[in-house]
Design a protein around this motif. Structure first.
Motif, short mmCIF file in Angstrom:
data_model
loop_
_atom_site.label_atom_id
_atom_site.label_comp_id
_atom_site.label_asym_id
_atom_site.label_seq_id
_atom_site.Cartn_x
_atom_site.Cartn_y
_atom_site.Cartn_z
N LYS A 4 -19.25 -11.58 0.92
CA LYS A 4 -18.60 -10.98 -0.24
C LYS A 4 -17.18 -10.61 0.14
O LYS A 4 -16.95 -10.07 1.22
N GLU A 5 -16.26 -10.92 -0.74
CA GLU A 5 -14.86 -10.57 -0.49
C GLU A 5 -14.71 -9.05 -0.51
O GLU A 5 -15.24 -8.37 -1.39
N HIS A 6 -13.99 -8.54 0.47
CA HIS A 6 -13.75 -7.10 0.58
C HIS A 6 -12.46 -6.75 -0.16
O HIS A 6 -11.42 -7.34 0.10
N LYS A 7 -12.55 -5.81 -1.06
CA LYS A 7 -11.36 -5.31 -1.76
C LYS A 7 -11.26 -3.82 -1.49
O LYS A 7 -12.15 -3.05 -1.85
N ALA A 8 -10.17 -3.41 -0.86
CA ALA A 8 -9.98 -2.00 -0.53
C ALA A 8 -10.03 -1.14 -1.78
O ALA A 8 -10.54 -0.02 -1.75
N ALA A 20 -6.70 9.53 2.51
CA ALA A 20 -7.12 9.04 3.82
C ALA A 20 -6.67 7.60 4.04
O ALA A 20 -6.20 7.25 5.13
N TYR A 21 -6.79 6.78 3.02
CA TYR A 21 -6.39 5.38 3.11
C TYR A 21 -4.88 5.26 3.33
O TYR A 21 -4.44 4.50 4.20
N LEU A 22 -4.09 6.00 2.57
CA LEU A 22 -2.63 5.93 2.72
C LEU A 22 -2.19 6.49 4.07
O LEU A 22 -1.27 5.96 4.69
N ASN A 23 -2.83 7.57 4.53
CA ASN A 23 -2.49 8.11 5.84
C ASN A 23 -2.79 7.10 6.95
O ASN A 23 -2.02 6.96 7.90
N ALA A 24 -3.90 6.38 6.82
CA ALA A 24 -4.22 5.33 7.80
C ALA A 24 -3.17 4.22 7.76
O ALA A 24 -2.77 3.70 8.81
N ALA A 25 -2.71 3.88 6.56
CA ALA A 25 -1.68 2.85 6.44
C ALA A 25 -0.37 3.31 7.10
O ALA A 25 0.29 2.51 7.77
N VAL A 26 -0.02 4.57 6.92
CA VAL A 26 1.20 5.10 7.54
C VAL A 26 1.08 5.04 9.06
O VAL A 26 2.02 4.66 9.75
N GLU A 27 -0.09 5.40 9.58
CA GLU A 27 -0.28 5.37 11.03
C GLU A 27 -0.21 3.95 11.58
O GLU A 27 0.27 3.74 12.69
N ASP A 28 -0.68 2.98 10.81
CA ASP A 28 -0.72 1.59 11.27
C ASP A 28 0.57 0.82 11.01
O ASP A 28 0.75 -0.26 11.56
N MET A 37 3.40 -0.28 1.40
CA MET A 37 3.51 -0.72 0.01
C MET A 37 2.31 -1.58 -0.39
O MET A 37 1.84 -1.49 -1.52
N LYS A 38 1.79 -2.37 0.53
CA LYS A 38 0.56 -3.12 0.24
C LYS A 38 -0.60 -2.16 0.01
O LYS A 38 -1.44 -2.39 -0.86
N ALA A 39 -0.64 -1.09 0.77
CA ALA A 39 -1.68 -0.09 0.59
C ALA A 39 -1.55 0.56 -0.80
O ALA A 39 -2.54 0.78 -1.49
N PHE A 40 -0.32 0.85 -1.20
CA PHE A 40 -0.10 1.41 -2.54
C PHE A 40 -0.53 0.42 -3.62
O PHE A 40 -1.00 0.81 -4.68
N ARG A 41 -0.39 -0.87 -3.36
CA ARG A 41 -0.85 -1.89 -4.31
C ARG A 41 -2.37 -1.77 -4.51
O ARG A 41 -2.87 -1.83 -5.62
N ASN A 42 -3.09 -1.57 -3.40
CA ASN A 42 -4.54 -1.40 -3.50
C ASN A 42 -4.89 -0.13 -4.27
O ASN A 42 -5.84 -0.12 -5.05
N ALA A 46 -6.94 0.24 -7.85
CA ALA A 46 -8.06 1.16 -8.02
C ALA A 46 -7.85 2.10 -9.21
O ALA A 46 -8.82 2.61 -9.78
N GLN A 47 -6.60 2.30 -9.59
CA GLN A 47 -6.28 3.25 -10.66
C GLN A 47 -5.89 2.57 -11.97
O GLN A 47 -5.25 3.17 -12.80
#
Length: 94
Positions: A4-8, A20-28, A37-42, A46-47
Motif C-alpha cells: 500500500k502506498e504510504h501517504k504522510a 511533531a511531523y513538522l519538527n521532525a522535518a526541521v530536524e532532518d 516545504m514538502k512537509a507543509f505540502r503533506n 491532510a487539511q
C-alpha cells in the motif's frame, strides 16, 4: 504480497501530529529548507488540500503549489503565512 502506498497526510490527524511531523522535518532538513516545504505540502493535503490552504493563507494557489513543491527555496513571508494557516507557530530555541 501487495503493498500500500504510504501517504504522510493520512497520519496527520491532530495538531500534535502535525507539530511533531513538522519538527521532525526541521530536524532532518539540514541545509535544505525545501524538505520543510514538502512537509507543509503533506500537512496541506491532510487539511483539505492546497486550494484550501491558499485561501486560508491568502496566497495565490499556483504560487503556493510551487512553493510547496520542494523545487524552490521558500521565502520567509510565505513560510510564516503557511505555518499560520496550518495552525502552527514558528519558534526558535537554543
Amino acid at each position: 504480497m501487495p503493498t500500500k502506498e504510504h501517504k504522510a497526510s493520512d497520519y496527520l490527524k491532530t495538531p500534535e501530529d502535525i507539530v511533531a511531523y513538522l519538527n521532525a522535518a526541521v530536524e532532518d532538513m539540514e541545509d535544505d529548507p525545501r524538505l520543510l516545504m514538502k512537509a507543509f505540502r503533506n500537512v496541506a493535503e491532510a487539511q483539505g488540500g492546497i486550494s484550501a490552504l491558499a485561501r486560508h493563507a491568502r496566497l495565490d494557489r499556483v504560487a503556493l503549489s510551487r512553493a510547496l513543491s520542494g523545487q524552490r527555496n521558500p521565502r520567509l513571508d510565505t513560510l510564516a503565512k503557511v505555518s499560520a494557516a496550518c495552525g502552527v507557530k514558528l519558534r526558535f530555541s537554543a
